[in-house]
Design an enzyme around this catalytic site. Structure first.
Site, PDB file in Angstrom:
ATOM      1  N   ASN A 187       0.743  -1.189  -0.036  1.00  0.00           N
ATOM      2  CA  ASN A 187       0.047   0.035  -0.081  1.00  0.00           C
ATOM      3  C   ASN A 187       0.928   1.326  -0.130  1.00  0.00           C
ATOM      4  O   ASN A 187       1.462   1.586   1.100  1.00  0.00           O
ATOM      5  CB  ASN A 187      -0.867  -0.206   1.332  1.00  0.00           C
ATOM      6  CG  ASN A 187      -1.492   1.295   1.258  1.00  0.00           C
ATOM      7  OD1 ASN A 187      -2.002   1.966   0.598  1.00  0.00           O
ATOM      8  ND2 ASN A 187      -2.334   1.288   2.284  1.00  0.00           N
ATOM      9  N   LYS A 231       0.140   4.309  -0.197  1.00  0.00           N
ATOM     10  CA  LYS A 231      -0.471   5.421   0.450  1.00  0.00           C
ATOM     11  C   LYS A 231      -0.239   6.674  -0.376  1.00  0.00           C
ATOM     12  O   LYS A 231      -0.259   6.651  -1.800  1.00  0.00           O
ATOM     13  CB  LYS A 231       0.036   5.753   1.766  1.00  0.00           C
ATOM     14  CG  LYS A 231      -0.163   4.272   2.489  1.00  0.00           C
ATOM     15  CD  LYS A 231       0.027   4.550   4.159  1.00  0.00           C
ATOM     16  CE  LYS A 231      -0.141   3.138   4.628  1.00  0.00           C
ATOM     17  NZ  LYS A 231      -0.183   3.263   6.317  1.00  0.00           N
ATOM     18  N   HIS A 244      -9.509   0.925   4.795  1.00  0.00           N
ATOM     19  CA  HIS A 244      -8.428   1.077   5.555  1.00  0.00           C
ATOM     20  C   HIS A 244      -8.394   2.148   6.651  1.00  0.00           C
ATOM     21  O   HIS A 244      -9.151   3.284   6.727  1.00  0.00           O
ATOM     22  CB  HIS A 244      -7.123   1.888   4.669  1.00  0.00           C
ATOM     23  CG  HIS A 244      -5.899   1.896   5.070  1.00  0.00           C
ATOM     24  ND1 HIS A 244      -5.586   2.732   6.287  1.00  0.00           N
ATOM     25  CD2 HIS A 244      -4.889   0.881   4.936  1.00  0.00           C
ATOM     26  CE1 HIS A 244      -4.158   2.608   6.504  1.00  0.00           C
ATOM     27  NE2 HIS A 244      -3.891   1.316   5.909  1.00  0.00           N
ATOM     28  N   GLU A 261      -6.834   4.712   7.649  1.00  0.00           N
ATOM     29  CA  GLU A 261      -6.558   6.033   7.477  1.00  0.00           C
ATOM     30  C   GLU A 261      -7.905   6.578   6.842  1.00  0.00           C
ATOM     31  O   GLU A 261      -8.037   7.917   7.020  1.00  0.00           O
ATOM     32  CB  GLU A 261      -5.373   6.081   6.461  1.00  0.00           C
ATOM     33  CG  GLU A 261      -4.203   5.939   7.475  1.00  0.00           C
ATOM     34  CD  GLU A 261      -2.908   5.155   6.880  1.00  0.00           C
ATOM     35  OE1 GLU A 261      -2.892   5.173   5.602  1.00  0.00           O
ATOM     36  OE2 GLU A 261      -2.022   4.874   7.694  1.00  0.00           O
ATOM     37  N   GLU A 316      -5.509  -5.047  10.606  1.00  0.00           N
ATOM     38  CA  GLU A 316      -4.241  -4.020  10.636  1.00  0.00           C
ATOM     39  C   GLU A 316      -4.642  -3.016  11.987  1.00  0.00           C
ATOM     40  O   GLU A 316      -5.433  -2.191  11.920  1.00  0.00           O
ATOM     41  CB  GLU A 316      -4.146  -2.862   9.613  1.00  0.00           C
ATOM     42  CG  GLU A 316      -4.136  -3.338   8.211  1.00  0.00           C
ATOM     43  CD  GLU A 316      -3.572  -2.448   7.226  1.00  0.00           C
ATOM     44  OE1 GLU A 316      -2.398  -2.709   6.691  1.00  0.00           O
ATOM     45  OE2 GLU A 316      -3.838  -1.421   7.236  1.00  0.00           O
ATOM     46  N   GLY A 353       2.763   2.262  10.893  1.00  0.00           N
ATOM     47  CA  GLY A 353       3.409   3.356  10.745  1.00  0.00           C
ATOM     48  C   GLY A 353       4.187   3.815  12.095  1.00  0.00           C
ATOM     49  O   GLY A 353       4.895   4.710  12.045  1.00  0.00           O
ATOM     50  N   SER A 391       3.454  -2.034  10.592  1.00  0.00           N
ATOM     51  CA  SER A 391       5.143  -2.207  10.637  1.00  0.00           C
ATOM     52  C   SER A 391       5.811  -3.624  10.274  1.00  0.00           C
ATOM     53  O   SER A 391       6.463  -4.254  10.844  1.00  0.00           O
ATOM     54  CB  SER A 391       5.192  -1.996  12.095  1.00  0.00           C
ATOM     55  OG  SER A 391       4.985  -0.477  12.300  1.00  0.00           O
TER      56      SER A 391
HETATM   57  P1  13P Z   1       3.149   0.314   7.854  1.00  0.00           P
HETATM   58  O1  13P Z   1       3.519  -0.883   7.216  1.00  0.00           O
HETATM   59  O2  13P Z   1       3.711   1.644   7.269  1.00  0.00           O
HETATM   60  O3  13P Z   1       3.022   0.468   9.343  1.00  0.00           O
HETATM   61  O4  13P Z   1       1.520   0.578   7.177  1.00  0.00           O
HETATM   62  C1  13P Z   1       0.626  -0.504   7.337  1.00  0.00           C
HETATM   63  C2  13P Z   1      -0.468   0.093   6.526  1.00  0.00           C
HETATM   64  O5  13P Z   1      -1.324   0.545   6.890  1.00  0.00           O
HETATM   65  C3  13P Z   1      -0.865  -0.947   5.213  1.00  0.00           C
HETATM   66  O6  13P Z   1      -2.001  -0.894   4.940  1.00  0.00           O
END
Ligand code: 13P
Length: 253
Positions: free
Chosen positions: A9, A11, A95, A97, A167, A173, A213
């Site tokens: 992803n 982002k 997601h 976010e 997740e 992150g 992560s």
């Molecule tokens: P990270 O791997 O940066 O923690 O992000 C995970 C994520 O949100 C994947 O969709």
């Protein structure tokens, strides 16, 4: 037997040039790699350019979101059929976010899941609790609510075209990965929930990814858990070397 699935992803990172470069880097290393299914999910603006790079390979394209209507006066929105048209086979939906910054509700997630499936785009539906919810011992309650509402109205056969990503928000992150046993506990719960709601074959066949992560160093022990079938990778998918190493380390032989 569930084939491992690793999805990147990206982002809101990468302009077209950078995206093409990253896709080329991944393609160079994974061109003939058949032991895992690999999906990359760039921003909308890069989908077509990235598709040009990966179109004749085993690497698949995914989007990070979609709107549930097919077309219409919905300024700024992108439909599942438009994503298919760009070469997408997958779409990340719900997601954390999107839920946090764009107010996406479980009901919206449900409409998006159905609209993706209608055109043959496989939803990667995300669920997961916040740190506060985990501390209040509400992980299972939250995940149950997200699954129940997000998959409302689906039939057992619809799960053949569905991926779930667990997740935990506190692991995204932050550099803090859920321990393999913490992740496995929730994955196992999700699989049993799928069995109760749908069927035993649905539970046996559905792929449940872990996200939060994930790095080349921790993917192996996550993949050793019986109910973890792959990963949804954020930060570490933005460099070809780390993403490729995650893919390679995910395969347990
Ligand atoms: P990270 O791997 O940066 O923690 O992000 C995970 C994520 O949100 C994947 O969709």
């Amino acid at each position: 037997m569930r084939a491992p699935l690793i999805a990147g992803n990206w982002k809101m990172y990468k302009i077209i040039n950078e995206a093409v470069q990253l896709a080329n880097g991944i393609k160079r290393e994974l061109l003939d790699f058949m032991k895992a299914e690999v999906v990359i999910c760039p921003p909308f603006t890069n989908l077509s350019a990235v598709y040009e790079v990966i179109m004749e390979t085993n690497i698949k394209l995914g989007a990070q979101d979609l709107f549930w209507e097919k077309e219409g006066a919905f300024t700024g929105a992108i439909s599942a059929i438009m994503l298919k048209d760009c070469g997408c086979e997958y779409g990340i939906i719900g997601h954390s976010e999107r839920r946090k910054y764009f107010g996406e509700s479980d009901e919206a997630v449900n409409k998006k899941v159905k609209s993706a499936q209608e055109v043959g785009l496989t939803p990667i539906m995300c669920v997961g609790e916040t740190q506060q919810e985990r501390q209040a011992d509400k992980t299972i309650e939250v995940v149950t609510r997200q699954l129940t509402a997000g998959l409302e109205g689906l039939e057992s056969e619809d799960t053949a075209n569905l991926v779930i990503a667990y997740e935990p928000v506190w692991a995204i992150g932050t550099g803090i990965t859920a321990s393999p046993s913490q992740a496995e506990e929730v994955h196992k719960f999700i699989r049993s929930w799928i069995e109760d709601k749908f069927s035993n074959p649905a539970a046996a066949n559905i792929r449940i990814l872990y996200g939060g992560s994930v790095k080349p160093e921790n993917i192996r022990e996550l993949m050793q858990q019986p109910d973890i079938d792959g990963a949804l990778v954020g930060g570490a998918s933005l460099k070809s070397s780390s993403f490729v190493n995650i893919v390679k380390n995910a395969v347990i032989e």
